[in-house]
Design a protein around this motif. Structure first.
Motif, short mmCIF file in Angstrom:
data_model
loop_
_atom_site.label_atom_id
_atom_site.label_comp_id
_atom_site.label_asym_id
_atom_site.label_seq_id
_atom_site.Cartn_x
_atom_site.Cartn_y
_atom_site.Cartn_z
N GLY A 245 42.33 29.86 63.33
CA GLY A 245 43.32 29.90 63.46
C GLY A 245 44.06 28.74 63.21
N ALA A 248 44.66 25.66 58.30
CA ALA A 248 44.36 26.55 57.14
C ALA A 248 44.03 28.23 57.48
CB ALA A 248 42.61 26.02 57.27
N VAL A 266 40.25 35.15 63.24
CA VAL A 266 39.57 35.51 64.77
C VAL A 266 39.46 33.85 65.33
CG1 VAL A 266 37.36 35.36 66.19
CG2 VAL A 266 38.49 37.16 63.57
N LYS A 268 38.96 31.72 68.05
CA LYS A 268 38.45 31.56 69.78
C LYS A 268 38.57 30.76 70.90
CE LYS A 268 35.22 28.07 69.53
NZ LYS A 268 33.94 27.21 68.49
N HIS A 269 39.63 29.80 70.29
CA HIS A 269 40.53 28.62 71.62
C HIS A 269 42.07 29.17 71.24
CE1 HIS A 269 41.22 26.16 74.59
NE2 HIS A 269 41.43 25.43 73.77
N GLY A 272 46.86 28.08 65.92
CA GLY A 272 47.87 27.17 65.79
C GLY A 272 47.08 25.47 66.05
N ASP A 274 44.44 22.50 66.36
CA ASP A 274 44.04 21.22 66.40
C ASP A 274 46.17 20.69 66.28
OD1 ASP A 274 42.51 19.28 67.21
OD2 ASP A 274 41.69 18.70 65.41
N GLY A 279 46.70 18.00 68.48
CA GLY A 279 46.76 17.50 66.78
C GLY A 279 48.65 16.48 66.51
N CYS A 280 49.00 17.19 65.58
CA CYS A 280 50.29 16.42 65.20
C CYS A 280 51.79 16.60 65.62
CB CYS A 280 50.52 17.07 63.70
SG CYS A 280 49.00 17.93 62.78
N ALA A 348 33.99 34.37 66.97
CA ALA A 348 33.40 34.44 65.74
C ALA A 348 32.30 34.06 64.43
CB ALA A 348 33.78 34.72 64.30
N ALA A 379 38.02 20.31 63.10
CA ALA A 379 36.99 19.53 63.09
C ALA A 379 36.97 19.20 64.58
CB ALA A 379 37.55 18.05 62.14
N SER A 397 41.05 12.63 71.25
CA SER A 397 42.86 13.46 71.06
C SER A 397 42.96 14.99 71.64
CB SER A 397 43.29 13.31 69.44
OG SER A 397 41.62 13.49 68.57
N ARG A 505 36.77 11.81 62.49
CA ARG A 505 36.54 13.51 62.94
C ARG A 505 35.93 14.60 62.04
NH1 ARG A 505 39.94 16.14 66.01
NH2 ARG A 505 40.59 17.40 64.81
N PHE A 512 28.03 28.86 64.74
CA PHE A 512 28.79 30.43 64.08
C PHE A 512 28.16 31.07 62.63
CE2 PHE A 512 31.18 26.58 62.61
CZ PHE A 512 31.29 27.14 61.07
N THR A 551 46.88 18.26 57.85
CA THR A 551 47.95 20.44 58.01
C THR A 551 48.16 20.29 56.03
OG1 THR A 551 48.25 19.86 60.04
CG2 THR A 551 49.73 21.50 59.23
N ALA A 554 45.67 21.33 54.56
CA ALA A 554 44.52 22.73 54.55
C ALA A 554 45.67 23.50 54.55
CB ALA A 554 44.66 22.39 56.47
C1 LIG Z 1 45.86 12.86 67.05
C2 LIG Z 1 45.62 13.92 65.78
C3 LIG Z 1 46.87 14.10 65.25
C4 LIG Z 1 46.89 14.20 63.92
N1 LIG Z 1 48.15 14.26 63.13
C5 LIG Z 1 48.95 14.84 61.84
C6 LIG Z 1 49.84 14.71 61.09
O1 LIG Z 1 50.59 14.09 61.82
N2 LIG Z 1 50.10 15.42 60.06
C7 LIG Z 1 48.93 16.03 59.55
O2 LIG Z 1 49.11 16.31 57.98
N3 LIG Z 1 47.40 16.25 59.75
C8 LIG Z 1 47.99 15.47 61.31
N4 LIG Z 1 46.94 15.74 61.93
C9 LIG Z 1 45.52 16.38 61.05
C10 LIG Z 1 45.33 18.25 61.88
O3 LIG Z 1 46.06 18.29 63.10
C11 LIG Z 1 44.25 18.67 61.00
O4 LIG Z 1 44.01 17.97 59.96
C12 LIG Z 1 44.72 20.10 60.88
O5 LIG Z 1 45.00 20.65 62.46
C13 LIG Z 1 43.29 21.22 60.33
O6 LIG Z 1 43.39 21.88 60.30
P1 LIG Z 1 42.23 23.17 60.20
O7 LIG Z 1 42.50 25.11 60.24
O8 LIG Z 1 41.59 22.49 59.38
O9 LIG Z 1 41.39 23.46 62.19
P2 LIG Z 1 41.88 23.27 63.18
O10 LIG Z 1 43.08 23.06 63.20
O11 LIG Z 1 40.87 22.51 63.44
O12 LIG Z 1 41.61 25.07 63.38
C14 LIG Z 1 40.25 25.58 63.60
C15 LIG Z 1 40.06 26.37 64.18
O13 LIG Z 1 39.77 27.17 64.29
C16 LIG Z 1 38.89 27.63 66.01
N5 LIG Z 1 37.51 28.20 65.33
C17 LIG Z 1 36.66 27.20 65.26
N6 LIG Z 1 35.33 27.41 65.23
C18 LIG Z 1 35.52 29.23 65.77
C19 LIG Z 1 34.60 30.34 66.01
N7 LIG Z 1 33.68 30.11 65.54
N8 LIG Z 1 35.52 31.15 66.23
C20 LIG Z 1 36.18 31.46 66.14
N9 LIG Z 1 37.31 30.43 66.44
C21 LIG Z 1 36.79 29.02 66.01
C22 LIG Z 1 38.81 26.14 66.60
O14 LIG Z 1 39.41 26.83 67.87
C23 LIG Z 1 40.14 26.08 66.03
O15 LIG Z 1 41.90 26.78 66.31
C24 LIG Z 1 46.51 15.14 63.04
C25 LIG Z 1 45.01 15.37 64.25
C26 LIG Z 1 45.28 14.19 65.53
C27 LIG Z 1 43.94 15.57 65.98
#
Ligand SMILES: Cc1cc2nc3c(=O)[nH]c(=O)nc-3n(C[C@H](O)[C@H](O)[C@H](O)COP(=O)(O)OP(=O)(O)OC[C@H]3O[C@@H](n4cnc5c(N)ncnc54)[C@H](O)[C@@H]3O)c2cc1C
Length: 714
Positions: A245, A248, A266, A268-269, A272, A274, A279-280, A348, A379, A397, A505, A512, A551, A554
């Motif tokens: 969640g 992406a 689904v 797990k944590h 919103g 990272d 993160g951002c 999941a 990641a 982070s 990262r 999973f 973000t 994604a």
């Molecule tokens: C310090 C920092 C600063 C950043 N700043 C920026 C910025 O300014 N601008 C920008 O565009 N990007 C930024 N980013 C990058 C951005 O945060 C990520 O690219 C973005 O969050 C990726 O989204 P995602 O949905 O792919 O993954 P995530 O946001 O990581 O979401 C994945 C989710 O999947 C869940 N999950 C994993 N496995 C399972 C499972 N088996 N079952 C259920 N749930 C599961 C996790 O708990 C997590 O909530 C930053 C990152 C960091 C670390």
């Protein structure tokens, strides 16, 4: 154009001129051929070998020069040599001629085309590399596509000449056979148009689409083979289950619900992911407080004699949490439930291509069958295996946000965007920060002068930036934590109270079900351009899929994953990465879209560079932020934008105008003709367009205009 090209062009033009001037086409008519048939037969009887050579050369030259008459020459081949030898001779002559035309087109035009169409040609070349032979084959099978055009167009791509030769030879064989066979009956033939009857054309068209159908069938058979060991449910509980969640996953679920699909999300944590939680959002909230302090630190630059900031680091970190809390409702279970998403808290696991098992916090499990799955598991920080790292309670982070006491001496490992943002923020909050980077500069993806500006600012703010330092070992001696880094062949020791690891990262790929299903992974989940994994009904988006880790990318991928997952095989879209912007929120802020100069050089893409110094911009001067620049890369001689880098205040906002321009093909001329409010930072976008225009002013015309004005003055 160089001398050799000019010479070849001159020869080609001379031959074509001769062909037209001497009306050589008259000899390539059916009537002429029929009239000469007896004479040709006599010549063949007296010179059986020579006639093969003469015919072969004429055929090759005509095809190589793309002269009309290839069909007639093929008929002649049948009439002179019969079906078997006619087919063999024509087949080789036509392929050789076609390959020569292909090579000439490449030699004369490829450079020019790649200059004009640079990046777009890259995408075509990539496609040709993957499927070019296949498409050439289908085009060759259907003789209604003008072959001379195929030769010339493929010459402009990066297709290998040998591939072109053999695919053409095999692909043209069926058509050759038909024409040569008709040629054996030349005496009975009345017109060329009679050869391609509607029935024959239909057969060729069928022959042409046959490879496409065959490929589709192969894909289906292959996919079925992958699915063979699983039992497909007769009905599905869901259209889509989204795992994760974060940015992406949320957007995927949102789109699915918006188009009325039954979707479960689904997590797990924390919803919103990272971006919201670690993160951002927290990083930008921290950067804001740090920036405020940096303004206080240079209050005199704003005409304010002295200001003192009194603050607790813990309060700043609490503010960060309160910002997260304020934004949290945007990503909350309540909001998504109201939008029509079934939000499930739990871990999941994919147990079959159509089944996801969810383990809830209390240990209970639930199983959902689904037509499609989107993996959006994100990641996590990569922690390099440096000896001693586990002994120094490193921060990443993920956990840095729980700090409530500012480390006096902080080492930040990593000179990428995250490391650099946190380096400056912590330094401005009062930590003595040493930033350690293995490469010879920070922000390596950007052009060198960008890194130089940022490093200069960091150093001016008291940050100890150590580039070309390779972290070797962590030690604790007498309670003192130390990093040993190698620099210029020597070991350097850096003492610290806390270390923050920000060296990249890694995608979340394990635990999973990917391993059990045999879904191939590298650094990320392997997907095709539709974001499909090994199983076409399982997709991936966001950090887990790459190639970007933002973000907004994604969310961008989420649209493709959701739409493709829900509407394939009716319709699916290739993820479009043609215009991807990003920003690094250090000061000076750095933003980019498209190519920068170092990439243009690496990829050998010709470009023009135009810059504008933001230090000269009225608003930047008034704001006390007169620093940075805009650099625009354009196609040589054209105003089409290939890429933009902005360094300066609000660079991430300013770049939006270029993102729009690139996405919709708006050039610098149009940007220059657009009103920008005075005095704003956005005016810099117009001024750089003005610089480009000045560099392309038509000097000769202006000289005449000057004379015109002189004449008008009398
Ligand atoms: C310090 C920092 C600063 C950043 N700043 C920026 C910025 O300014 N601008 C920008 O565009 N990007 C930024 N980013 C990058 C951005 O945060 C990520 O690219 C973005 O969050 C990726 O989204 P995602 O949905 O792919 O993954 P995530 O946001 O990581 O979401 C994945 C989710 O999947 C869940 N999950 C994993 N496995 C399972 C499972 N088996 N079952 C259920 N749930 C599961 C996790 O708990 C997590 O909530 C930053 C990152 C960091 C670390």
């Amino acid at each position: 154009m160089n001398y050799k090209k000019l010479a070849l062009l001159a020869v080609l033009l001379a031959v074509v001129w001769a062909y037209l001037a001497f009306d050589l086409g008259q000899y390539l008519s059916l009537q002429a051929l029929k009239a000469q048939q007896a004479a040709i037969a006599d010549y063949q009887a007296s010179h059986p070998v020579r006639i093969v050579g003469v015919y072969f050369i004429i055929y090759v030259v005509a095809t190589a020069l793309s002269l009309p008459g290839a069909a007639l020459l093929t008929l002649a081949g049948g009439a002179i040599f019969g079906l078997l030898w006619g087919t063999v001779i024509v087949s080789f002559a036509s392929t050789l001629g076609a390959t020569l035309a292909f090579l000439m087109s490449r030699f004369l035009l490829r450079d020019w085309v790649s200059q004009r169409f640079g990046q777009r040609l890259d995408a075509i070349d990539e496609g040709v590399k993957r499927e070019g032979a296949f498409y050439l084959f289908t085009l060759r099978l259907v003789p209604v596509f003008p072959f001379f055009l195929i030769n010339l167009l493929f010459g402009l791509t990066a297709m290998n000449a040998r591939t072109f030769f053999w695919v053409s030879q095999i692909g043209m064989l069926a058509g050759t056979l038909v024409y040569v066979n008709v040629g054996t009956q030349l005496a009975r033939l009345d017109s060329l148009s009679g050869i391609l009857s509607p029935a024959l054309l239909g057969s060729f068209a069928l022959l042409g689409v046959f490879p496409l159908i065959a490929r589709k069938l192969v894909e289906v058979v292959r996919a079925n083979k992958r699915y063979a060991r699983w039992k497909k449910p007769a009905r599905f509980d869901r259209n889509l289950v989204v795992i994760g969640g974060g940015s992406a996953g949320l957007v995927t679920a949102y789109i699915a619900a918006a188009v009325k699909a039954k979707v479960s999300l689904v997590e797990k944590h924390k919803l919103g992911g990272d971006c919201l939680n670690t993160g951002c959002v927290p990083s930008k909230a921290l950067i804001r407080s740090a920036k405020f302090l940096s303004h206080i630190a240079r209050s005199q630059a704003f005409g304010i004699g002295s200001v003192q900031a009194q603050f607790e680091f813990a309060d700043v970190m609490e503010r960060v949490q309160s910002v997260i809390k304020t934004i949290e409702p945007h990503d909350s279970a309540e909001r998504y439930t109201a939008l029509g998403v079934d939000v499930i808290q739990g871990a999941a696991r994919i147990v079959s291509p159509w089944e996801v098992e969810i383990t809830h916090e209390n240990g209970s499990t639930q199983s959902l069958t689904t037509r499609s799955i989107v993996i959006a598991t994100g990641a996590r920080p990569f922690v390099p295996p440096i000896p001693g790292i586990d002994d120094v309670a490193y921060l990443t982070s993920d956990n840095v946000w729980s700090l409530r006491e500012l480390p006096k001496r902080l080492v930040v490992l990593g000179g990428g965007p995250i490391g650099s943002e946190l380096t400056q923020a912590f330094a401005r909050l009062g930590a003595r920060v040493t930033q350690v980077e293995m490469a010879d500069r920070i922000l390596m993806r950007e052009d060198p002068e960008v890194s130089e500006l940022v490093m200069a600012r960091f150093r001016a703010e008291g940050i100890d930036v150590r580039v070309s330092h390779r972290a070797k070992q962590f030690l604790i001696e007498n309670g003192e934590k130390m990093l040993i880094a190698e620099h210029a062949g020597q070991d350097v020791c850096i003492s610290f109270d806390a270390v923050l690891v920000a060296v990249g990262r890694s995608a979340n790929l394990k635990g999973f079900g990917l391993e059990d299903l045999g879904i191939p992974v590298g650094r990320t989940v392997e997907t095709n351009e539709f974001l499909q994994t090994h199983y076409p009904n399982i997709y991936a988006a966001g950090d887990v899929a790459g190639p970007f880790q933002f973000t907004h990318t994604a969310a961008h991928q989420a649209w493709y994953a959701a739409v493709n997952a829900l509407f394939d095989p009716l319709k699916k879209f290739k993820a479009d990465y043609s215009v991807i912007p990003w920003a690094t929120f250090v000061e000076p802020e750095v933003a980019r879209v498209g190519l920068n100069e170092q990439e243009a050089k690496e990829k050998d893409i010709p470009c023009e560079v135009t810059t504008y110094g933001i230090d000269d911009l009225d608003r930047a001067i008034a704001d006390g932020e007169a620093h940075g620049f805009i650099k625009v890369l354009t196609v040589p001689g054209k105003d089409r934008i290939l890429g933009v880098t902005i360094v300066g205040e609000h660079a991430g906002d300013l770049i939006a105008e270029y993102v729009l321009a690139m996405k919709h093909g708006i050039g610098l001329n149009k940007m220059l003709g657009t009103i920008h409010i005075y005095p704003t930072l956005a005016e810099a976008n117009k001024y750089v367009a003005g610089n480009w225009k000045r560099a392309h002013a038509p000097q000769k015309l202006l000289a005449w205009v000057e004379r015109f004005h002189a004449w008008r003055r009398g």
